[in-house]
Design a protein around this motif. Structure first.
Motif, PDB file in Angstrom:
ATOM      1  N   ILE A   1       0.854  -1.189   0.000  1.00 42.28           N
ATOM      2  CA  ILE A   1       0.000   0.000   0.000  1.00 42.28           C
ATOM      3  C   ILE A   1       0.890   1.240   0.000  1.00 42.28           C
ATOM      4  O   ILE A   1       1.738   1.412   0.878  1.00 42.28           O
ATOM      5  CB  ILE A   1      -0.919   0.027   1.239  1.00 42.28           C
ATOM      6  CG1 ILE A   1      -1.681  -1.300   1.372  1.00 42.28           C
ATOM      7  CG2 ILE A   1      -1.888   1.196   1.154  1.00 42.28           C
ATOM      8  CD1 ILE A   1      -2.546  -1.644   0.187  1.00 42.28           C
ATOM      9  N   THR A   2       0.699   2.095  -0.988  1.00 38.49           N
ATOM     10  CA  THR A   2       1.499   3.318  -1.107  1.00 38.49           C
ATOM     11  C   THR A   2       0.578   4.524  -1.300  1.00 38.49           C
ATOM     12  O   THR A   2      -0.614   4.378  -1.581  1.00 38.49           O
ATOM     13  CB  THR A   2       2.470   3.228  -2.295  1.00 38.49           C
ATOM     14  OG1 THR A   2       1.721   2.999  -3.505  1.00 38.49           O
ATOM     15  CG2 THR A   2       3.461   2.086  -2.110  1.00 38.49           C
ATOM     16  N   ASP A   3       1.141   5.716  -1.165  1.00 37.72           N
ATOM     17  CA  ASP A   3       0.371   6.948  -1.357  1.00 37.72           C
ATOM     18  C   ASP A   3      -0.311   6.949  -2.724  1.00 37.72           C
ATOM     19  O   ASP A   3       0.276   6.515  -3.719  1.00 37.72           O
ATOM     20  CB  ASP A   3       1.290   8.171  -1.301  1.00 37.72           C
ATOM     21  CG  ASP A   3       1.805   8.449   0.103  1.00 37.72           C
ATOM     22  OD1 ASP A   3       1.555   7.628   0.996  1.00 37.72           O
ATOM     23  OD2 ASP A   3       2.453   9.481   0.298  1.00 37.72           O
ATOM     24  N   ASN A   4      -1.524   7.459  -2.771  1.00 41.65           N
ATOM     25  CA  ASN A   4      -2.178   7.685  -4.061  1.00 41.65           C
ATOM     26  C   ASN A   4      -3.093   8.903  -3.955  1.00 41.65           C
ATOM     27  O   ASN A   4      -2.983   9.683  -3.010  1.00 41.65           O
ATOM     28  CB  ASN A   4      -2.929   6.429  -4.538  1.00 41.65           C
ATOM     29  CG  ASN A   4      -4.100   6.058  -3.641  1.00 41.65           C
ATOM     30  OD1 ASN A   4      -4.543   6.844  -2.807  1.00 41.65           O
ATOM     31  ND2 ASN A   4      -4.618   4.855  -3.814  1.00 41.65           N
ATOM     32  N   GLU A   5      -3.988   9.076  -4.901  1.00 39.20           N
ATOM     33  CA  GLU A   5      -4.829  10.277  -4.929  1.00 39.20           C
ATOM     34  C   GLU A   5      -5.868  10.301  -3.815  1.00 39.20           C
ATOM     35  O   GLU A   5      -6.466  11.352  -3.540  1.00 39.20           O
ATOM     36  CB  GLU A   5      -5.545  10.373  -6.279  1.00 39.20           C
ATOM     37  CG  GLU A   5      -6.457   9.187  -6.574  1.00 39.20           C
ATOM     38  CD  GLU A   5      -7.062   9.256  -7.958  1.00 39.20           C
ATOM     39  OE1 GLU A   5      -7.517  10.350  -8.350  1.00 39.20           O
ATOM     40  OE2 GLU A   5      -7.069   8.211  -8.645  1.00 39.20           O
ATOM     41  N   TYR A   6      -6.099   9.156  -3.158  1.00 40.97           N
ATOM     42  CA  TYR A   6      -7.142   9.065  -2.137  1.00 40.97           C
ATOM     43  C   TYR A   6      -6.618   9.136  -0.703  1.00 40.97           C
ATOM     44  O   TYR A   6      -7.321   9.593   0.195  1.00 40.97           O
ATOM     45  CB  TYR A   6      -7.915   7.756  -2.295  1.00 40.97           C
ATOM     46  CG  TYR A   6      -8.564   7.583  -3.638  1.00 40.97           C
ATOM     47  CD1 TYR A   6      -9.368   8.582  -4.180  1.00 40.97           C
ATOM     48  CD2 TYR A   6      -8.377   6.411  -4.372  1.00 40.97           C
ATOM     49  CE1 TYR A   6      -9.971   8.420  -5.417  1.00 40.97           C
ATOM     50  CE2 TYR A   6      -8.979   6.237  -5.608  1.00 40.97           C
ATOM     51  CZ  TYR A   6      -9.772   7.241  -6.128  1.00 40.97           C
ATOM     52  OH  TYR A   6     -10.365   7.076  -7.350  1.00 40.97           O
TER      53      TYR A   6
ATOM     54  N   GLU B   1      -8.468  -3.235  -2.585  1.00 36.65           N
ATOM     55  CA  GLU B   1      -9.540  -2.786  -3.479  1.00 36.65           C
ATOM     56  C   GLU B   1     -10.611  -2.031  -2.695  1.00 36.65           C
ATOM     57  O   GLU B   1     -11.137  -1.013  -3.158  1.00 36.65           O
ATOM     58  CB  GLU B   1     -10.152  -3.992  -4.198  1.00 36.65           C
ATOM     59  CG  GLU B   1      -9.214  -4.617  -5.225  1.00 36.65           C
ATOM     60  CD  GLU B   1      -9.755  -5.919  -5.793  1.00 36.65           C
ATOM     61  OE1 GLU B   1     -10.818  -6.390  -5.304  1.00 36.65           O
ATOM     62  OE2 GLU B   1      -9.126  -6.477  -6.715  1.00 36.65           O
ATOM     63  N   PHE B   2     -10.924  -2.535  -1.504  1.00 33.77           N
ATOM     64  CA  PHE B   2     -11.897  -1.834  -0.656  1.00 33.77           C
ATOM     65  C   PHE B   2     -11.372  -0.458  -0.251  1.00 33.77           C
ATOM     66  O   PHE B   2     -12.116   0.525  -0.256  1.00 33.77           O
ATOM     67  CB  PHE B   2     -12.205  -2.650   0.601  1.00 33.77           C
ATOM     68  CG  PHE B   2     -13.022  -1.882   1.605  1.00 33.77           C
ATOM     69  CD1 PHE B   2     -14.406  -1.874   1.533  1.00 33.77           C
ATOM     70  CD2 PHE B   2     -12.406  -1.134   2.604  1.00 33.77           C
ATOM     71  CE1 PHE B   2     -15.161  -1.139   2.440  1.00 33.77           C
ATOM     72  CE2 PHE B   2     -13.152  -0.396   3.512  1.00 33.77           C
ATOM     73  CZ  PHE B   2     -14.533  -0.400   3.428  1.00 33.77           C
ATOM     74  N   LEU B   3     -10.100  -0.378   0.115  1.00 34.83           N
ATOM     75  CA  LEU B   3      -9.497   0.889   0.531  1.00 34.83           C
ATOM     76  C   LEU B   3      -9.605   1.926  -0.584  1.00 34.83           C
ATOM     77  O   LEU B   3      -9.936   3.094  -0.341  1.00 34.83           O
ATOM     78  CB  LEU B   3      -8.037   0.657   0.918  1.00 34.83           C
ATOM     79  CG  LEU B   3      -7.230   1.858   1.408  1.00 34.83           C
ATOM     80  CD1 LEU B   3      -7.892   2.522   2.607  1.00 34.83           C
ATOM     81  CD2 LEU B   3      -5.808   1.424   1.756  1.00 34.83           C
ATOM     82  N   ASN B   4      -9.356   1.502  -1.816  1.00 34.56           N
ATOM     83  CA  ASN B   4      -9.473   2.422  -2.948  1.00 34.56           C
ATOM     84  C   ASN B   4     -10.932   2.792  -3.226  1.00 34.56           C
ATOM     85  O   ASN B   4     -11.229   3.921  -3.633  1.00 34.56           O
ATOM     86  CB  ASN B   4      -8.837   1.807  -4.192  1.00 34.56           C
ATOM     87  CG  ASN B   4      -7.320   1.766  -4.097  1.00 34.56           C
ATOM     88  OD1 ASN B   4      -6.705   2.650  -3.512  1.00 34.56           O
ATOM     89  ND2 ASN B   4      -6.708   0.734  -4.654  1.00 34.56           N
ATOM     90  N   LEU B   5     -11.836   1.839  -2.996  1.00 38.30           N
ATOM     91  CA  LEU B   5     -13.265   2.132  -3.148  1.00 38.30           C
ATOM     92  C   LEU B   5     -13.700   3.191  -2.139  1.00 38.30           C
ATOM     93  O   LEU B   5     -14.432   4.130  -2.479  1.00 38.30           O
ATOM     94  CB  LEU B   5     -14.086   0.855  -2.954  1.00 38.30           C
ATOM     95  CG  LEU B   5     -15.614   1.030  -2.914  1.00 38.30           C
ATOM     96  CD1 LEU B   5     -16.133   1.561  -4.247  1.00 38.30           C
ATOM     97  CD2 LEU B   5     -16.298  -0.287  -2.545  1.00 38.30           C
ATOM     98  N   LEU B   6     -13.239   3.045  -0.905  1.00 34.69           N
ATOM     99  CA  LEU B   6     -13.540   4.037   0.125  1.00 34.69           C
ATOM    100  C   LEU B   6     -13.019   5.413  -0.291  1.00 34.69           C
ATOM    101  O   LEU B   6     -13.726   6.422  -0.176  1.00 34.69           O
ATOM    102  CB  LEU B   6     -12.914   3.619   1.456  1.00 34.69           C
ATOM    103  CG  LEU B   6     -12.945   4.661   2.579  1.00 34.69           C
ATOM    104  CD1 LEU B   6     -14.381   5.022   2.942  1.00 34.69           C
ATOM    105  CD2 LEU B   6     -12.180   4.155   3.797  1.00 34.69           C
TER     106      LEU B   6
END
Length: 235
Positions: free
Chosen positions: A99-104, A123-128
């Protein structure tokens, strides 16, 4: 005649310099547009209702631990010695995703955990993150990222954490299994800005999205009081 030519050449150089400066400015604006929307400090967000507070404490650590043990890693990692290999090799061996920094969201330097989750949890983390940003856009706000404070823990991490965290259970933790992460309640970052914004307003917007996801059967959420964290386990 020579003076006229000289003045003409100077004007051409000045015009070229101005055109170049304008071009650079426009390129910068295109690549780094000014964030749209209102600043969160100028926006009113309602406090959590009694029902919402109840939803955020409906599922205690026992629920989180049960689903993590059932769907997560078979065994907890003993210590960080298991992470001495490359991130890619480590992820392949344990079927995890880094898990790395992204736009969310942003991942700070983790002191008592490792930045890995199972793929479905990532995938859930990105959905959130996507839902949170969509909600900010609907409200006419600027885009903000939330901050994650803890992810995958080893047995050694948990033992060390117990010295400073009253919520760190002595013998078991859902953080052992690659399906749980903690979000800092009140620390956020405006996109493109490294200065943190501390506010309960963004927290309440994020919590309401988490309650929806919990109601959809996608996660368990626990609002921790002492540590000021949002404890999330993916179902």
């Amino acid at each position: 005649m020579d003076k006229r030519k000289k003045r003409y050449s100077i004007r051409k150089i000045l015009m070229a310099a101005v055109l170049f400066a304008v071009s650079v400015f426009l390129i910068i604006r295109v690549l780094n547009p000014t964030p749209k929307g209102k600043n969160i400090n100028k926006f009113s967000v309602s406090v959590l209702t009694k029902a919402e507070k109840g939803a955020l404490r409906r599922y205690n650590n026992d629920y989180h631990l049960e689903v993590a043990r059932t769907k997560g890693l078979k065994e907890p990692l003993d210590s960080r010695k298991d992470d001495k290999e490359s991130a890619e090799a480590f992820c392949d061996r344990h079927e995890l995703v880094e898990i790395t920094d992204n736009e969310y969201y942003e991942i700070p330097r983790l002191s008592n955990s490792l930045p890995y989750l199972q793929e479905s949890a990532e995938e859930f983390l990105n959905l959130l993150g996507e839902r949170f940003c969509n909600q900010l856009e609907e409200l006419g706000l600027k885009k903000y990222r939330f901050s994650i404070s803890s992810i995958l823990r080893t047995l050694e991490d948990q033992k060390s954490l117990r010295k400073s965290n009253v919520n760190a259970t002595p013998n078991s933790s859902s953080h052992y299994y690659g399906r749980t992460f903690d979000i800092v309640q009140t620390r956020y970052f405006e996109r493109g800005n490294s200065t943190p914004v501390y506010t309960y307003r963004l927290r309440n917007i994020l919590l309401r999205e988490l309650i929806k996801l919990q109601d959809e059967g996608k996660c368990y959420v626990l609002l921790e009081r002492q540590t000021k964290c949002i404890h999330v386990t993916v179902r």
